[in-house]
Design an enzyme around this catalytic site. Structure first.
Site, PDB file in Angstrom:
ATOM      1  N   ASN A 116       0.848  -1.203   0.000  1.00  0.00           N
ATOM      2  CA  ASN A 116       0.000   0.000   0.000  1.00  0.00           C
ATOM      3  C   ASN A 116       0.876   1.243   0.000  1.00  0.00           C
ATOM      4  OD1 ASN A 116       0.576   0.744   2.835  1.00  0.00           O
ATOM      5  ND2 ASN A 116      -0.420  -1.215   3.230  1.00  0.00           N
ATOM      6  N   ASP A 176      -4.559  -6.342   5.215  1.00  0.00           N
ATOM      7  CA  ASP A 176      -5.560  -7.207   5.840  1.00  0.00           C
ATOM      8  C   ASP A 176      -5.600  -8.594   5.184  1.00  0.00           C
ATOM      9  OD1 ASP A 176      -6.531  -5.468   7.808  1.00  0.00           O
ATOM     10  OD2 ASP A 176      -7.718  -4.374   6.330  1.00  0.00           O
ATOM     11  N   LYS A 202       8.131 -17.566 -10.889  1.00  0.00           N
ATOM     12  CA  LYS A 202       7.444 -16.402 -11.440  1.00  0.00           C
ATOM     13  C   LYS A 202       6.202 -16.845 -12.228  1.00  0.00           C
ATOM     14  CE  LYS A 202       8.138 -12.529 -14.511  1.00  0.00           C
ATOM     15  NZ  LYS A 202       8.901 -12.031 -15.629  1.00  0.00           N
ATOM     16  N   PHE A 229      -4.174   3.313  14.837  1.00  0.00           N
ATOM     17  CA  PHE A 229      -4.405   4.356  13.836  1.00  0.00           C
ATOM     18  C   PHE A 229      -5.570   3.936  12.944  1.00  0.00           C
ATOM     19  CE2 PHE A 229      -1.188   7.736  13.571  1.00  0.00           C
ATOM     20  CZ  PHE A 229      -0.476   7.413  14.701  1.00  0.00           C
ATOM     21  N   LYS A 269     -13.264   0.876  15.806  1.00  0.00           N
ATOM     22  CA  LYS A 269     -11.964   0.202  15.985  1.00  0.00           C
ATOM     23  C   LYS A 269     -11.475   0.320  17.422  1.00  0.00           C
ATOM     24  CE  LYS A 269     -10.853   0.772  11.172  1.00  0.00           C
ATOM     25  NZ  LYS A 269     -10.107   1.405  10.112  1.00  0.00           N
ATOM     26  N   LYS A 308     -11.015  -3.276  19.178  1.00  0.00           N
ATOM     27  CA  LYS A 308      -9.639  -3.745  19.404  1.00  0.00           C
ATOM     28  C   LYS A 308      -9.158  -3.444  20.830  1.00  0.00           C
ATOM     29  CE  LYS A 308      -8.557  -3.247  14.463  1.00  0.00           C
ATOM     30  NZ  LYS A 308      -7.515  -3.246  13.446  1.00  0.00           N
TER      31      LYS A 308
HETATM   32  N1  CTP Z   1      -3.886  -3.333  12.081  1.00  0.00           N
HETATM   33  C1  CTP Z   1      -3.179  -4.439  12.546  1.00  0.00           C
HETATM   34  N2  CTP Z   1      -3.249  -5.617  11.852  1.00  0.00           N
HETATM   35  C2  CTP Z   1      -3.980  -5.739  10.734  1.00  0.00           C
HETATM   36  C3  CTP Z   1      -4.707  -4.616  10.260  1.00  0.00           C
HETATM   37  C4  CTP Z   1      -4.623  -3.435  10.964  1.00  0.00           C
HETATM   38  O1  CTP Z   1      -2.509  -4.331  13.572  1.00  0.00           O
HETATM   39  N3  CTP Z   1      -4.022  -6.881  10.093  1.00  0.00           N
HETATM   40  C5  CTP Z   1      -3.820  -2.077  12.841  1.00  0.00           C
HETATM   41  C6  CTP Z   1      -3.182  -0.927  12.129  1.00  0.00           C
HETATM   42  O2  CTP Z   1      -1.793  -0.865  12.415  1.00  0.00           O
HETATM   43  C7  CTP Z   1      -3.902   0.282  12.690  1.00  0.00           C
HETATM   44  C8  CTP Z   1      -5.275  -0.252  13.025  1.00  0.00           C
HETATM   45  O3  CTP Z   1      -5.121  -1.670  13.099  1.00  0.00           O
HETATM   46  O4  CTP Z   1      -3.342   0.750  13.893  1.00  0.00           O
HETATM   47  C9  CTP Z   1      -6.355   0.088  12.042  1.00  0.00           C
HETATM   48  O5  CTP Z   1      -6.106  -0.447  10.815  1.00  0.00           O
HETATM   49  P1  CTP Z   1      -7.232  -0.621   9.669  1.00  0.00           P
HETATM   50  O6  CTP Z   1      -6.693  -1.498   8.620  1.00  0.00           O
HETATM   51  O7  CTP Z   1      -7.693   0.721   9.278  1.00  0.00           O
HETATM   52  O8  CTP Z   1      -8.379  -1.287  10.502  1.00  0.00           O
HETATM   53  P2  CTP Z   1      -9.243  -2.521  10.246  1.00  0.00           P
HETATM   54  O9  CTP Z   1      -9.726  -2.894  11.610  1.00  0.00           O
HETATM   55  O10 CTP Z   1      -8.503  -3.534   9.478  1.00  0.00           O
HETATM   56  O11 CTP Z   1     -10.503  -1.941   9.473  1.00  0.00           O
HETATM   57  P3  CTP Z   1     -10.814  -1.687   7.922  1.00  0.00           P
HETATM   58  O12 CTP Z   1      -9.802  -2.425   7.112  1.00  0.00           O
HETATM   59  O13 CTP Z   1     -12.168  -2.166   7.800  1.00  0.00           O
HETATM   60  O14 CTP Z   1     -10.715  -0.191   7.766  1.00  0.00           O
END
Ligand code: CTP
Length: 400
Positions: free
Chosen positions: A206, A275, A285, A319, A333, A337
């Site tokens: 990303n 995610d 490859k 974050f 969140k 969490k």
């Molecule tokens: N985070 C994490 N592990 C993951 C995904 C996210 O520790 N697999 C943490 C990020 O470092 C950040 C927070 O979770 O501090 C929020 O991340 P985000 O991806 O925005 O949250 P999600 O709960 O995955 O929600 P969504 O993807 O639906 O926005």
């Protein structure tokens, strides 16, 4: 704004002192330069005079016409809020470590009560030499500070640990002159993107640059915290005094964070963790074929959710980078969490988000308080986040 002396000794990295002087000037500091005679073999006093806007001190016994103090090296030593030795050669380090003071710079260093910070630069074998290391240890013991050199290509054609820290890193050390209010806290920060392999040459990732997480790690270390930065791939320079654990995938990051968790007082999860990851990673490859291709993805562990579930004494800050309904998503969140804080921003705003140097964050606390921060440089935003964490830590301690 501080009064800064930049002392330049004779090494090839002397040319970087010019960049540092320019940078310090832009940051609003008043800079006076002192050069040893060897330094003048590499760059000229005129360069530093022009960049600092002040005369350069080069000679102990033939002071220039524009003397300001009766005893110039003592006057300057008193004027300084901080002395930076850039670059610091093995010779100069050895000299100060042994109490020698036979030129303008060494007498000034000996006479000042201001913090003196050395930025060594030399051949890697020289740097590793036990005598040099002993001298560095002696100086550290006496309260002198160091911005450690990094691994890199060296002027002698080899590569290794001896390349001077960047002018930006050295300038950032001025921040360490501030109060050490986070001393005693172990803070784990995650930063950057993660990389999920598809095959040996491709990956999913990303836009995260790592800037926000690195800024938090840097400011926390500057304020005296013991900082471990678990970082996905990022081009940001490693902040001085921070232990960095480099990782690639979300699963690597998970393992690295778990290993630090018991000892941590605070975890700040600024990383943009993927995610999902490809369900299978091709060992060779993947070759293109005529039709479309479907990549099947599976869920990665949610590191922060795991930390929330296994929370004991730790303070957790997550974050939330959102494009819509920021408040609602962030509060979701925070609760889901089990966080103490969630730092939310709208990444569609022009001054926030990936790769930017500024950020506008709203922090939601588990106690229901909302802290709306203005648009701030990421360093300044990092300080505000750390202030909240510190306040929480102190109030928890007062209750226990
Ligand atoms: N985070 C994490 N592990 C993951 C995904 C996210 O520790 N697999 C943490 C990020 O470092 C950040 C927070 O979770 O501090 C929020 O991340 P985000 O991806 O925005 O949250 P999600 O709960 O995955 O929600 P969504 O993807 O639906 O926005």
């Amino acid at each position: 704004m501080a009064h800064v002396i930049v002392g330049v000794t004779g090494g090839i990295a002397a040319y970087k002192a010019a960049e540092l002087v320019s940078l310090l000037g832009k940051q609003g500091h008043e800079v006076r330069c002192i050069m040893t005679s060897a330094a003048q073999q590499f760059i000229t006093p005129l360069t530093l005079q022009t960049l600092s806007g002040n005369p350069v001190y080069t000679d102990m016994f033939h002071p220039q016409d524009n003397m300001e103090w009766q005893v110039e090296h003592i006057g300057l030593a008193r004027w300084a809020d901080c002395v930076l030795i850039v670059p610091a050669t093995a010779d100069f380090i050895g000299k100060v470590a042994h109490g020698l003071a036979d030129d303008f710079l060494s007498t000034c260093v000996m006479a000042t009560a201001a913090p003196v910070i050395f930025a060594p630069a030399m051949n890697d074998q020289m740097y590793a030499n036990p005598i040099v290391q002993r001298n560095i240890a002696t100086l550290r013991e006496a309260g002198y500070r160091f911005v450690d050199p990094v691994d890199g290509n060296l002027a002698c054609g080899t590569s290794g640990k001896g390349k001077m820290a960047s002018p930006g890193e050295i300038a950032a050390v001025l921040e360490t002159l501030r109060e050490q209010d986070l001393r005693g806290l172990k803070i784990v920060v995650t930063a950057g993107p993660t990389r999920e392999a598809i095959d040996p040459v491709r990956f999913m990732t990303n836009h995260s640059s790592g800037k926000m997480g690195y800024a938090i790690a840097r400011q926390a270390a500057n304020r005296g915290a013991d900082v471990v930065l678990v970082s996905g791939p990022s081009a940001q320079p490693v902040p001085s005094g921070v232990t960095v654990v480099k990782v690639a995938s979300a699963r690597d990051m998970f393992e690295a964070v778990k290993a630090q968790y018991d000892a941590a007082d605070v975890v700040i999860k600024a990383a943009a963790v993927a995610d999902y990851r490809p369900k299978t990673v091709a060992t060779q490859k993947i070759k293109k074929s005529e039709g479309d291709m479907v990549l099947e993805l599976e869920r990665n562990p949610d590191i922060l959710a795991w930390l929330g579930e296994h929370k004991k004494h730790q303070i957790l800050m997550g974050f939330a980078a959102e494009t819509n309904d920021v408040r609602e998503h962030a509060l979701g969140k925070l609760a889901r969490k089990h966080l103490d804080f969630i730092a939310a921003n709208d990444v569609t705003m022009s001054h926030s988000g990936f790769g930017k140097d500024t950020n506008q964050i709203t922090v939601y606390g588990a106690d229901g308080r909302v802290h709306e921060l203005p648009v701030l440089a990421k360093e300044a935003a990092a300080d505000q986040l750390l202030n909240l964490v510190l306040e929480k830590y102190q109030s928890k301690k007062a209750l226990s």
